[in-house]
Design an enzyme around this catalytic site. Structure first.
Site: not given
Length: 225
Positions: A42, A58, A62, A81-82, A112
């Site tokens: 991501g 993305e 990938e 929030p965290d 990798e």
């Protein structure tokens, strides 16, 4: 009072079938935070992108697959929030499915990349809240196999009923009765369209080849036991 800084990212649950396993694409982070740990692929959404464009970009970075060659759909948003120690980061996750995806390559901020069997990831810890996102993505795929033609996204353009059954068995992680499965999928309106050709690649007698039909919803649904 101004708003605190925050960012928007997209994360990808990319699933494929490799051998006899349902596998997810993982990348080893090459930068902080969580440097050296495994995570879902991501990245940050650019100022000139909408969410879907960022997810497709993305995915191409990938997997090397061009946009439009892989089934991709929005999964969910995550905004604890965290969840990211750098700042307030809201991520929108996408689910991507395809058969026989190539050996993954590491993107711009990854050291990798690898295909990891989903079964083994039950005990592996991923960076950020990617354990939860992966679980949600796998469950979305499993649930959608019940009421949509999504299983055909794991198949080649032409496939046998036995090959389709193997998709269900690997994604659901269960064995299915071949005769009962054949009756259900051939009886589901619009799911399969006969090609008029046969193949012996399953072994034994020639098996009919099908392609995905026009149905958007399975009726009756393929319910998990």
């Amino acid at each position: 009072m101004g708003h605190p800084p925050f960012a928007v990212t997209v994360d990808l649950v990319v699933l494929t079938l490799t051998g006899e396993e349902l596998c997810a694409l993982l990348v080893r982070r090459g930068i902080p935070p969580y440097e050296g740990e495994w995570a879902l692929p991501g990245g940050f959404v650019r100022e000139d992108e909408d969410l879907a464009d960022a997810a497709r970009r993305e995915l191409a970075e990938e997997t090397g697959l061009a946009p439009g060659t892989v089934h991709i759909e929005q999964l969910a948003g995550y905004g604890a929030p965290d969840r990211d120690p750098r700042m307030r980061v809201v991520t929108v996750a996408y689910l991507a499915l395809a058969p026989d995806l190539p050996v993954p390559r590491a993107g711009t901020d990854a050291a990798e990349a690898r295909w990891a069997p989903v079964r083994s990831l039950r005990t592996e810890r991923l960076a950020f809240d990617h354990d939860r996102i992966l679980r949600d993505g796998v469950e979305r795929a499993r649930a959608k196999l019940e009421y949509s033609p999504l299983a055909t996204a794991f198949c080649a353009p032409e496939f046998t009923v036995a090959e389709l059954r193997r998709v269900y068995e690997l994604v659901w992680d269960t064995r299915l009765d071949p005769r009962n499965f054949h009756r259900k999928v051939t009886g589901a309106e619009g799911l399969l369209e006969p090609t008029g050709r046969t193949t012996t690649r399953d072994g034994g007698r020639p098996a009919r080849l099908y392609r995905r039909g026009a149905a958007k919803v399975l009726y009756p649904p393929m319910l998990r036991s």
